[in-house]
Each structure stands twice: as C-alpha cells, then as structure tokens.
Scaffold this active site. Structure first.
Site, mmCIF file in Angstrom:
data_model
loop_
_atom_site.group_PDB
_atom_site.id
_atom_site.type_symbol
_atom_site.label_atom_id
_atom_site.label_comp_id
_atom_site.label_asym_id
_atom_site.label_seq_id
_atom_site.Cartn_x
_atom_site.Cartn_y
_atom_site.Cartn_z
ATOM 1 N N GLU A 5 -18.826 -5.033 -3.237
ATOM 2 C CA GLU A 5 -17.380 -5.951 -3.073
ATOM 3 C C GLU A 5 -17.528 -6.937 -3.606
ATOM 4 O O GLU A 5 -16.245 -8.029 -4.486
ATOM 5 C CB GLU A 5 -17.047 -5.642 -1.937
ATOM 6 C CG GLU A 5 -15.382 -6.011 -1.280
ATOM 7 C CD GLU A 5 -15.230 -5.104 -1.721
ATOM 8 O OE1 GLU A 5 -15.099 -4.208 -2.988
ATOM 9 O OE2 GLU A 5 -13.614 -5.469 -1.940
ATOM 10 N N THR B 274 -1.080 0.896 -10.810
ATOM 11 C CA THR B 274 -1.948 -0.123 -10.006
ATOM 12 C C THR B 274 -2.605 1.386 -9.033
ATOM 13 O O THR B 274 -3.865 1.300 -9.120
ATOM 14 C CB THR B 274 -2.272 -1.170 -9.569
ATOM 15 O OG1 THR B 274 -3.145 -1.408 -9.163
ATOM 16 C CG2 THR B 274 -0.998 -0.723 -8.148
ATOM 17 N N ASP C 275 -4.617 -9.302 -8.026
ATOM 18 C CA ASP C 275 -4.827 -8.397 -9.487
ATOM 19 C C ASP C 275 -3.339 -7.997 -10.427
ATOM 20 O O ASP C 275 -3.003 -7.696 -11.183
ATOM 21 C CB ASP C 275 -5.606 -7.533 -8.951
ATOM 22 C CG ASP C 275 -5.773 -6.829 -7.408
ATOM 23 O OD1 ASP C 275 -4.341 -6.793 -6.959
ATOM 24 O OD2 ASP C 275 -6.403 -6.434 -7.618
ATOM 25 N N GLU D 291 -12.069 0.235 -10.022
ATOM 26 C CA GLU D 291 -11.712 0.430 -11.278
ATOM 27 C C GLU D 291 -12.502 0.227 -12.741
ATOM 28 O O GLU D 291 -11.879 -0.027 -13.461
ATOM 29 C CB GLU D 291 -11.707 -1.386 -10.318
ATOM 30 C CG GLU D 291 -10.014 -2.028 -9.727
ATOM 31 C CD GLU D 291 -10.750 -1.495 -8.200
ATOM 32 O OE1 GLU D 291 -11.710 -1.048 -7.946
ATOM 33 O OE2 GLU D 291 -9.682 -1.056 -7.561
ATOM 34 N N GLU E 209 0.854 -1.393 0.211
ATOM 35 C CA GLU E 209 0.424 0.095 -0.320
ATOM 36 C C GLU E 209 0.664 1.287 -0.417
ATOM 37 O O GLU E 209 0.378 1.773 -1.066
ATOM 38 C CB GLU E 209 -1.005 -0.166 1.417
ATOM 39 C CG GLU E 209 -1.972 -1.470 1.289
ATOM 40 C CD GLU E 209 -2.623 -1.278 0.239
ATOM 41 O OE1 GLU E 209 -2.958 0.187 -0.230
ATOM 42 O OE2 GLU E 209 -3.796 -1.708 -0.190
HETATM 43 C C1 DMJ Z 1 -6.030 0.472 -5.365
HETATM 44 O O1 DMJ Z 1 -5.330 0.874 -4.175
HETATM 45 C C2 DMJ Z 1 -5.552 0.081 -6.036
HETATM 46 O O2 DMJ Z 1 -6.431 0.793 -7.542
HETATM 47 C C3 DMJ Z 1 -5.078 -1.518 -5.679
HETATM 48 O O3 DMJ Z 1 -3.847 -1.656 -7.295
HETATM 49 C C4 DMJ Z 1 -6.468 -2.207 -5.389
HETATM 50 N N1 DMJ Z 1 -7.563 -1.074 -5.080
HETATM 51 C C5 DMJ Z 1 -7.518 -0.066 -4.724
HETATM 52 C C6 DMJ Z 1 -8.571 0.913 -5.130
HETATM 53 O O4 DMJ Z 1 -10.079 -0.244 -5.588
#
Ligand code: DMJ
Length: 577
Positions: free
Chosen positions: A369, A473, A276, A390, A136
């Site tokens: 979710e 991401t 993911d 997303e 994170e």
């Molecule tokens: C974000 O922090 C990033 O996209 C991560 O890869 C997965 N999910 C959250 C948002 O949903």
C-alpha cells in the site's frame, strides 16, 4: 558475369532470410496468441472462483470473507475508517453482484448477467437506514448499475429481446435521488456521508476529500443523460466547478476540505489516495461529454502534476500553496496514473512509471500500500495489499497503446502472483502484510469489477472491437457517444489538422497528441467524419512490430517520439530514466 551471379546469390539469400524471418515472426505471433488465450482462460477461472464463492457464501450481502466463507455488509464501512454510525438493520445491497455485472458481459456470460438483473430488479431496495460514503456508493453502486443498464440496452442486444425493461436504470435513478441531498451545502460541495433513508445526518462531518467531491461527474452525468433528469449532472458539475475555483495559484489542490466553508484542511496532496480519480475524471469527462471546459481544467492540472509532483518516474506529494515536496512515498493507488497517461497520449512517461511500479510488485510479489521512497522501505503500518487493480489497469492501457508483448508478460506475472499468494479455497483474500503474505479475510468487490476485468481485457480485448468505451474509476464501461457530446466550438479545431476518411484510420490520435502533433498535410478525402490523424505517425516497418535495428521502427503516433528496437526485437518507446 561473376558480379551478376553474385548479385543473384545475394538476392536469393536475402529472399530466403526474409521468408525465414516471416515464418519466424508468424510463429512468434502464434506463440503470443496462444499465450494470450491461455492467460485469458486463467483469468476467467480466477473471476469465477471469486464470483462463485461470493454467490455461494455471501450473496446477497455486500462482500465475501473468503477465509471464513461468510460475508460482510461493507457498503456502510467503505471509507469509514473509524467504523462509526454503522447500521443495525442493514443486510447488504448485493454490492459484489452489482460490481460484477459489467465483467460478466465482458466475459460473454449473458445468461448470468440476465439472471442477476432479474434478481436485482425484484429484490434490491435503497430505502435502507445505512449511512454510506457518497464517493464509494457513486463509483461502485451507481456506476455499476448505470454501466450495466447501458450494456443491457446496447445495439448488440446482449439480452434476449424484451427481457429487459430498464429495471437497472430505475434502480439507479432511485439511488441518484437519494444521493442528491448531500449536495445541499452553502458551497455546493457534497457531504462525504449520507444516510440512504434519512439524508444527511445531524452533526455530520463537513470534511471530505478532493476525489470525494471531484469525481462524481461520469456516473451522475450518464444518469442525467439516460433519464433526462438534469439534476444529477448539474449537482456534480457545480461541485466540480467549485472545487476547481479552489485551486492554488500553482494549479494544485489539497487532499481534504470543508464542504461548508469551502476551505482546505489538508494542503498537501499527490496523485494517490484522496485525489486520484479527480484528475482521472477531468480527462474522462472531456472524452465522454466533449466539453472543452473539462479539457482545459485537465490540461492545467496535468501540467502542474508533472511540474510539482514528478521526480523521474516517481510522484511525490507537495504543498498546494508552495509546490514544495512534502511526502516521498509510493502508494499502490498511484499505479493508475500510467493508464491515465496512456489515454492522454503521454505514453513514454507512462511506460517509465509503470516499469517502476512493476519493479516494486516483483520485489514484494504484490504491490504494498505504501513504500517510503526516501528510506527505500515499507511504511511500518501500511504493508497490506487489498487485491487492488491499478497496476493491472495501467498494464492493460499500455498494451493497448503499444502492443508491446512485454506487457503480456507483466500481466502473466500479476496473474501468477495473485494465484500464488491470494487464492484460497473460499475465494481471493487480501494480503495483510506483504513481507509475510499473511491473509486478511476480505475479498473486495473491486477485485471482480476491476482487477479481473483489466487482466481479462489485457489478454482478450474483443469486447472493445468497434466500440468506444471509457472505464470509470471502478472499471465500469461508459460509451463515448456523439449524442452526449457538446459541439466543439470552431476555434477549438486548428485549421492545419488533418482529417482522414474513417475507413482509412488505423488508430485515432489522442487528445494529448492533438496538442503536441500539429498536422502539416491535409487529406481532403473527406467522408465528413471528424477523425483527427496524428501527423507525426510513421508506421513500424513490419506490421507485427518486430525489428532488427532502430531503422525498422517508426514514430509513435501518440506522442511523436521515435520508437526504437528493444533487446527482444520489438519496436517501442524504451526509456531508462
Ligand atoms: C477502487 O474502488 C477505485 O479504483 C477507486 O478509484 C480507488 N481505489 C479502488 C481500488 O483500489
């Protein structure tokens, strides 16, 4: 005489109808352009409603609590489901401000960008007694700083000359060094948790996730390229290679593993939580660093996903050892997948999955979710929607690839739902339960870094004109620079590919289309630029992609499939799986 006159009339009628159609289509273009401008302004207002409330009620703490108009120092809580080892003396790292930097630039607010840089360079310190989640912190804080540094120094001079002295890069390097001890394990796979001041804690858990150790390469790699210190990229690459060596004979991965023993803990996985961004970074690292190794990894992994997880437009989970399906669930994180598929050129598959996610969004008003596909019902405890980006992200990518106005309508519907269900006086609130639309007192930083950014770019992509960016991401742009690219070995470039002059190119073929669309003609116009043109591409008859029948539609350059005419009169890849 008569047939001749007749012919004249027919030609005249034809001309009239063509000009009527042209007027109609230019009117249509005008309507869409107006709509996009209106929607862009709506998204801009959303962003500032979230940003201003954060700055007024939460800054310099990490995130805004929009219902109580207070704050949460949540960097140490991210990924910390049991909320263990929370720091006593931590007052936040201005997380939401860092996450907003690249969005401010994209929306053209250089003044606020500059103000934020000055504040961060004078106040932000990472020498804090806080145990944070490596993944994170890497995607949000390190990625936010590295990307903003690149934007602050790019050739379009986003900042007043001389105002910027690499302060963000200095902060990023300090943070990067504090993350490095996490990689000090017998396997090179990093711990999931590290204390920014004291390093890895005694008796720290050795369990981490696939995405936790397999999606660090973009930020760490960029940091190494920018600072000249190879240790960051090298640590991330070592971890990625170790993870790759742990794949099953089916080229599948689990969801969690032990960083000391290098053994899998959870053998079931899919394309959602815990995995993911691992897939995403294999491909994006190939684009950013030009390493063939990343492409080969991605290609094998992608084929295995399509083979073992895909069920029509849906993706279930499977056991990495047997490939047998385990959980039949749609999760909101999976909605990023169509966006990744667009980048690799699998636009038809992306389109069909995206439609299903949007169908679920429309059914509930937002994306829950977790949804149980086998029972066609919501997961009993995961009914929440934390303002995730997303679906907007995939919608943006699909619109970029197809220019199909349907995606503009999808974006409009997403924006309207967000305003209707999540906007409160003090910002934007997460949804606790999509069946009641009850609010949760939390505005996640990714709402500003990703959700608003992708929606804005859907309606106005001027930031991307003549610029090649890959989004991390967390939605932070990283440029695609030839200086960062490894030279491709000659053997990688088949002799029958077509090279065309740069100025002739309308759109560059994607990496995946290079695999499926070998060229059969050679254009030796050569300016020396190495742009590969998709050999199968046939343009639609009209430049605005309008059509009366399938005959007016060409062949898609990204996947070589024949486009057809939709009910609404647009050429595209319309699939009904
Ligand atoms: C974000 O922090 C990033 O996209 C991560 O890869 C997965 N999910 C959250 C948002 O949903």
């Amino acid at each position: 005489m008569l047939p001749h006159m007749c012919l004249k009339w027919v030609l005249l009628l034809l001309l009239i109808s063509i000009s009527v159609l042209d007027v109609y289509s230019s009117d249509e273009n005008h309507v869409w352009a107006t709509k996009k401008r209106r929607m862009r302004e709506k998204v801009r207002r959303m962003f500032y409603h979230a940003y201003d409330n954060y700055m007024n009620h939460a800054f310099p703490h990490d995130e805004l609590k929009p219902l109580t108009k207070t704050f949460t120092d949540s960097l140490s809580e991210l990924g910390n489901l049991r909320l263990e080892h929370l720091p006593h003396d931590y007052n936040g790292s201005a997380l939401t401000l860092i996450e907003s930097l690249s969005s401010l630039v994209i929306m053209g607010n250089n003044t606020e960008f500059e103000r934020a840089i000055i504040w961060l360079s004078e106040n932000l310190k990472f020498n804090v007694d806080a145990r944070i989640n490596l993944f994170e912190c890497n995607i949000r804080v390190l990625g936010g700083l590295v990307s903003a540094h690149i934007l602050a120094t790019d050739s379009t001079n986003r900042l007043v000359q001389g105002a910027y002295k690499n302060q963000l890069l200095i902060l990023a390097e300090d943070l990067g060094k504090r993350l490095l001890p996490a990689f000090d394990t017998p396997t090179g796979l990093p711990y999931a948790w590290i204390n920014l001041k004291y390093g890895v804690m005694e008796n720290e858990t050795t369990e981490t996730s696939t995405s936790g150790c397999g999606s660090l390469i973009l930020e760490m790699g960029a940091l190494s390229r920018l600072t000249g210190n190879p240790r960051f990229e090298s640590a991330a690459l070592h971890a990625l290679r170790k993870l790759w060596s742990m794949r099953s004979s089916l080229n599948l991965f689990g969801t969690t593993l032990d960083v000391v023993t290098g053994e899998w803990i959870e053998h079931s996985s899919g394309i959602g939580a815990g995995v993911d961004s691992f897939y995403e970074y294999l491909f994006k690292a190939h684009i950013v660093f030009g390493k063939e190794e990343f492409w080969r990894m991605f290609h094998s992994a992608y084929v295995a996903v399509q083979k073992y997880f895909r069920h029509g437009p849906w993706y279930h989970e499977a056991d990495m050892r047997t490939g047998k399906a385990t959980y039949w669930q749609l999760t909101s994180l999976q909605a990023f997948w169509p966006g990744l598929q667009v980048l690799v050129g699998d636009v038809a598959a992306a389109n069909s999955s995206h439609r299903e996610f949007f169908y679920v969004w429309e059914k509930f008003g937002v994306l829950p979710e977790r949804y149980l596909l086998d029972h066609q019902m919501l997961h009993p405890t995961e009914k929440y929607y934390p303002l995730r980006p997303e679906l907007a992200e995939s919608t943006f990518h699909l619109y970029q690839a197809t220019k199909d106005p349907w995606y503009i309508e999808v974006g409009e519907s997403i924006v309207n739902s967000l305003n209707l269900y999540t906007k409160v006086e003090g910002g934007f609130a997460s949804i606790r339960d999509v069946t009641t639309m009850q609010h949760e007192d939390h505005q996640h930083s990714f709402f500003l870094a990703e959700t608003c950014k992708y929606l804005y770019l859907l309606f106005d992509d001027s930031f991307l004109v003549n610029q090649n960016y890959i989004f991390t991401t967390e939605g932070h742009p990283i440029p695609v620079l030839s200086a960062w690219h490894e030279r491709l070995p000659e053997a990688y470039i088949p002799t029958n590919w077509t090279f065309v002059k740069k100025e002739k190119l309308v759109r560059q073929a994607s990496a995946m289309s290079m695999q499926v669309c070998p060229a059969n003609t050679l254009d030796t116009g050569g300016s020396g630029s190495q742009h590969v043109k998709s050999a199968c591409h046939v343009a639609d008859a009209r430049s605005n992609h309008r059509c009366l029948s399938d005959e007016d539609c060409g062949v898609d350059s990204t996947n070589c499939r024949r486009r057809s005419c939709s009910m609404a009169g647009y050429c595209g890849l319309w699939l009904s799986i």
